[in-house]
Write an enzyme that holds these catalytic residues in place. Structure first.
Site, PDB file in Angstrom:
ATOM      1  N   SER A  14      -8.239   7.181 -13.134  1.00 44.93           N
ATOM      2  CA  SER A  14      -8.037   5.741 -12.925  1.00 44.93           C
ATOM      3  C   SER A  14      -8.896   4.910 -13.883  1.00 44.93           C
ATOM      4  O   SER A  14     -10.081   5.183 -14.080  1.00 44.93           O
ATOM      5  CB  SER A  14      -8.383   5.369 -11.486  1.00 44.93           C
ATOM      6  OG  SER A  14      -8.367   3.964 -11.365  1.00 44.93           O
ATOM      7  N   SER A  16      -9.356   1.727 -13.240  1.00 48.02           N
ATOM      8  CA  SER A  16      -9.817   0.569 -12.462  1.00 48.02           C
ATOM      9  C   SER A  16     -11.328   0.360 -12.551  1.00 48.02           C
ATOM     10  O   SER A  16     -11.775  -0.778 -12.740  1.00 48.02           O
ATOM     11  CB  SER A  16      -9.379   0.691 -11.000  1.00 48.02           C
ATOM     12  OG  SER A  16      -7.984   0.585 -10.923  1.00 48.02           O
ATOM     13  N   THR A  60      -4.897   3.613  -3.884  1.00 52.24           N
ATOM     14  CA  THR A  60      -3.805   4.062  -4.750  1.00 52.24           C
ATOM     15  C   THR A  60      -3.077   5.236  -4.113  1.00 52.24           C
ATOM     16  O   THR A  60      -3.313   5.590  -2.956  1.00 52.24           O
ATOM     17  CB  THR A  60      -4.347   4.341  -6.181  1.00 52.24           C
ATOM     18  OG1 THR A  60      -3.244   4.607  -7.037  1.00 52.24           O
ATOM     19  CG2 THR A  60      -5.327   5.505  -6.214  1.00 52.24           C
ATOM     20  N   LYS A  64      -1.253   4.137   0.245  1.00 57.80           N
ATOM     21  CA  LYS A  64      -1.045   2.689   0.442  1.00 57.80           C
ATOM     22  C   LYS A  64      -0.469   2.371   1.823  1.00 57.80           C
ATOM     23  O   LYS A  64      -0.727   1.300   2.364  1.00 57.80           O
ATOM     24  CB  LYS A  64      -0.144   2.130  -0.659  1.00 57.80           C
ATOM     25  CG  LYS A  64      -0.838   2.144  -2.019  1.00 57.80           C
ATOM     26  CD  LYS A  64      -0.003   1.528  -3.112  1.00 57.80           C
ATOM     27  CE  LYS A  64      -0.710   1.704  -4.444  1.00 57.80           C
ATOM     28  NZ  LYS A  64       0.034   1.156  -5.564  1.00 57.80           N
ATOM     29  N   ASN A  85      -2.674  -2.331  -1.200  1.00 60.61           N
ATOM     30  CA  ASN A  85      -3.429  -1.710  -2.294  1.00 60.61           C
ATOM     31  C   ASN A  85      -4.825  -2.313  -2.443  1.00 60.61           C
ATOM     32  O   ASN A  85      -5.568  -1.903  -3.321  1.00 60.61           O
ATOM     33  CB  ASN A  85      -2.673  -1.811  -3.624  1.00 60.61           C
ATOM     34  CG  ASN A  85      -2.783  -3.186  -4.240  1.00 60.61           C
ATOM     35  OD1 ASN A  85      -2.820  -4.185  -3.526  1.00 60.61           O
ATOM     36  ND2 ASN A  85      -2.851  -3.254  -5.553  1.00 60.61           N
ATOM     37  N   ASP A 100      -0.027  -5.580  -6.038  1.00 62.85           N
ATOM     38  CA  ASP A 100       0.936  -4.969  -6.977  1.00 62.85           C
ATOM     39  C   ASP A 100       2.116  -5.909  -7.209  1.00 62.85           C
ATOM     40  O   ASP A 100       2.640  -6.008  -8.331  1.00 62.85           O
ATOM     41  CB  ASP A 100       1.495  -3.654  -6.410  1.00 62.85           C
ATOM     42  CG  ASP A 100       0.495  -2.504  -6.493  1.00 62.85           C
ATOM     43  OD1 ASP A 100      -0.391  -2.544  -7.368  1.00 62.85           O
ATOM     44  OD2 ASP A 100       0.610  -1.567  -5.681  1.00 62.85           O
ATOM     45  N   GLY A 121      13.870   4.022  -7.775  1.00 65.92           N
ATOM     46  CA  GLY A 121      12.783   4.497  -6.924  1.00 65.92           C
ATOM     47  C   GLY A 121      12.670   3.611  -5.696  1.00 65.92           C
ATOM     48  O   GLY A 121      13.058   2.425  -5.735  1.00 65.92           O
ATOM     49  N   ALA A 122      12.167   4.196  -4.615  1.00 65.92           N
ATOM     50  CA  ALA A 122      12.102   3.449  -3.348  1.00 65.92           C
ATOM     51  C   ALA A 122      10.778   3.696  -2.635  1.00 65.92           C
ATOM     52  O   ALA A 122      10.701   3.617  -1.415  1.00 65.92           O
ATOM     53  CB  ALA A 122      13.280   3.854  -2.463  1.00 65.92           C
TER      54      ALA A 122
HETATM   55  P1  NDP Z   1       5.747   6.860  -4.005  1.00 69.43           P
HETATM   56  O1  NDP Z   1       5.290   8.269  -3.845  1.00 69.43           O
HETATM   57  O2  NDP Z   1       5.610   5.918  -2.874  1.00 69.43           O
HETATM   58  O3  NDP Z   1       7.332   6.859  -4.446  1.00 69.43           O
HETATM   59  C1  NDP Z   1       7.811   7.678  -5.466  1.00 69.43           C
HETATM   60  C2  NDP Z   1       9.305   7.419  -5.714  1.00 69.43           C
HETATM   61  O4  NDP Z   1       9.670   8.163  -6.877  1.00 69.43           O
HETATM   62  C3  NDP Z   1      10.248   7.869  -4.606  1.00 69.43           C
HETATM   63  O5  NDP Z   1      11.293   6.922  -4.490  1.00 69.43           O
HETATM   64  C4  NDP Z   1      10.795   9.217  -5.105  1.00 69.43           C
HETATM   65  O6  NDP Z   1      12.115   9.503  -4.691  1.00 69.43           O
HETATM   66  C5  NDP Z   1      10.846   8.946  -6.586  1.00 69.43           C
HETATM   67  N1  NDP Z   1      10.743  10.143  -7.440  1.00 69.43           N
HETATM   68  C6  NDP Z   1       9.667  10.959  -7.584  1.00 69.43           C
HETATM   69  N2  NDP Z   1       9.944  11.925  -8.496  1.00 69.43           N
HETATM   70  C7  NDP Z   1      11.222  11.694  -8.926  1.00 69.43           C
HETATM   71  C8  NDP Z   1      12.054  12.338  -9.867  1.00 69.43           C
HETATM   72  N3  NDP Z   1      11.653  13.420 -10.551  1.00 69.43           N
HETATM   73  N4  NDP Z   1      13.298  11.838 -10.079  1.00 69.43           N
HETATM   74  C9  NDP Z   1      13.712  10.751  -9.403  1.00 69.43           C
HETATM   75  N5  NDP Z   1      12.973  10.090  -8.484  1.00 69.43           N
HETATM   76  C10 NDP Z   1      11.720  10.564  -8.250  1.00 69.43           C
HETATM   77  O7  NDP Z   1       4.984   6.316  -5.296  1.00 69.43           O
HETATM   78  P2  NDP Z   1       4.451   4.845  -5.646  1.00 69.43           P
HETATM   79  O8  NDP Z   1       5.544   3.857  -5.507  1.00 69.43           O
HETATM   80  O9  NDP Z   1       3.171   4.569  -4.932  1.00 69.43           O
HETATM   81  O10 NDP Z   1       4.066   5.035  -7.208  1.00 69.43           O
HETATM   82  C11 NDP Z   1       5.071   5.375  -8.132  1.00 69.43           C
HETATM   83  C12 NDP Z   1       4.481   5.392  -9.541  1.00 69.43           C
HETATM   84  O11 NDP Z   1       3.993   4.110  -9.905  1.00 69.43           O
HETATM   85  C13 NDP Z   1       3.292   6.341  -9.712  1.00 69.43           C
HETATM   86  O12 NDP Z   1       3.507   7.037 -10.922  1.00 69.43           O
HETATM   87  C14 NDP Z   1       2.103   5.415  -9.824  1.00 69.43           C
HETATM   88  O13 NDP Z   1       1.074   5.977 -10.618  1.00 69.43           O
HETATM   89  C15 NDP Z   1       2.724   4.186 -10.496  1.00 69.43           C
HETATM   90  N6  NDP Z   1       2.015   2.914 -10.215  1.00 69.43           N
HETATM   91  C16 NDP Z   1       1.584   2.122 -11.259  1.00 69.43           C
HETATM   92  C17 NDP Z   1       0.944   0.915 -11.022  1.00 69.43           C
HETATM   93  C18 NDP Z   1       0.443   0.088 -12.148  1.00 69.43           C
HETATM   94  O14 NDP Z   1      -0.410  -0.788 -11.929  1.00 69.43           O
HETATM   95  N7  NDP Z   1       0.914   0.278 -13.354  1.00 69.43           N
HETATM   96  C19 NDP Z   1       0.721   0.409  -9.647  1.00 69.43           C
HETATM   97  C20 NDP Z   1       1.250   1.287  -8.631  1.00 69.43           C
HETATM   98  C21 NDP Z   1       1.868   2.499  -8.914  1.00 69.43           C
HETATM   99  P3  NDP Z   1      12.437  10.311  -3.305  1.00 69.43           P
HETATM  100  O15 NDP Z   1      12.351   9.277  -2.207  1.00 69.43           O
HETATM  101  O16 NDP Z   1      13.797  10.832  -3.510  1.00 69.43           O
HETATM  102  O17 NDP Z   1      11.393  11.375  -3.182  1.00 69.43           O
END
Ligand code: NDP
Length: 263
Positions: A14, A16, A60, A64, A85, A100, A121-122
């Site tokens: 990180s 941060s 993070t 969350k 967050n 965020d 993504g969800a």
């Molecule tokens: P979550 O674990 O809550 O959600 C992950 C999502 O990604 C799910 O919808 C999952 O789908 C999907 N997913 C994971 N792998 C795959 C794949 N190979 N193909 C397709 N879909 C996939 O994660 P977060 O929302 O907390 O974080 C997501 C990303 O965002 C991380 O990489 C994190 O580091 C980054 N991030 C960056 C920030 C920034 O400030 N730049 C701030 C916050 C997060 P399913 O439901 O089908 O499993």
């Protein structure tokens, strides 16, 4: 001493601490320090926070939603998103915020207002972005690999789709909020679908930072305007810093955090 930190697993990568400590030192807000705390089990989050005497911090992946549940009080935006967050101690209570959402809005402030956005993504971050988009009246579809995580969005009246019912419309902004490409070379969708969306899109944003993901490589090849998650990281941190140090000079915080990140 104001003790702040980033909590999650992993946290060793990180940036941060780097950007928060740079802003603390620049504004002579000492004694204060921002550290990192590896918390593997989300159930331990609040115990670690309280027993170490933290004043505030950022939470993070993957905690969350735990941070949402373990806060004593919630800011209304965090309550709507269902994920937190940022924690700040106020009069012996831990208040949960979600910076965020605001951070992401600022990363696209120079873009033309998107007519229609595809959020891939969800997870927690998709919730934050979709909620703030909805509050700003922006049209969007949330597309996820599996259907079960889409219920939150459908319940809020947000359009959703999964891989077995791909939307056939045009989008001008495509956002990757999945972790595909973070520690592998995967695209978040089958390549032919992404190509079809990129053909009519103008902007592509990946919230992953620190590497050019296959998603951004493809968007660059197709001449879209692209950006990774660096600016989102900065802006969510600027908003969090404002909660930790309301007395700080906010425009200076943004400048110093960008300099610390080499931007
Ligand atoms: P979550 O674990 O809550 O959600 C992950 C999502 O990604 C799910 O919808 C999952 O789908 C999907 N997913 C994971 N792998 C795959 C794949 N190979 N193909 C397709 N879909 C996939 O994660 P977060 O929302 O907390 O974080 C997501 C990303 O965002 C991380 O990489 C994190 O580091 C980054 N991030 C960056 C920030 C920034 O400030 N730049 C701030 C916050 C997060 P399913 O439901 O089908 O499993």
């Amino acid at each position: 001493m104001k003790l702040l930190g980033i909590f999650g697993s992993p946290v060793s990568h990180s940036r941060s601490p780097l950007i928060h400590n740079a802003a603390i030192a620049d504004q002579s807000l000492l004694p204060a320090v921002y550290t990192r705390k590896l918390v593997e089990n989300g159930k331990d989050l609040r115990t670690v926070f309280d027993s170490c005497g933290f004043f505030g911090g950022n939470i993070t992946v993957p905690h969350k939603e735990e941070a949402f549940r373990q806060a004593d009080r919630l800011d209304p935006l965090a309550e709507k998103i269902g994920a937190v967050n940022t924690w700040v101690r106020v009069a012996n209570q831990v208040v949960g915020y979600n910076t965020d959402a605001l951070g992401f809005m600022e990363t696209i402030r120079d873009y033309e207002t998107p007519q229609k956005t595809l959020i891939i993504g969800a997870g927690g971050t998709a919730r934050a972005i979709a909620t703030i988009f909805q509050q700003n009246g922006l049209d969007q579809v949330v597309l996820n690999r599996s259907a079960n995580r889409l219920r939150f969005f459908a319940d809020q009246g947000i359009k959703t789709a999964s891989w077995d019912n791909m939307p056939f419309c045009q989008f001008d902004l495509v956002i990757n909020t999945t972790s595909a490409g973070l520690s592998d070379d995967e695209l978040p969708l089958a390549k032919e679908h992404l190509i079809r969306y990129f053909e009519s899109a103008k902007y592509a944003v990946d919230i992953i930072y620190g590497k050019q993901t296959p998603f951004l490589q493809l968007a660059d090849q197709m001449n879209l305007t692209t950006q990774d998650g660096k600016m989102m990281l900065i802006y969510q941190a600027v908003h969090a810093f404002k909660l930790f140090f309301p007395e700080a000079n906010q425009s200076r915080v943004e400048t110093v955090m960008k300099m610390a990140f080499d931007l």
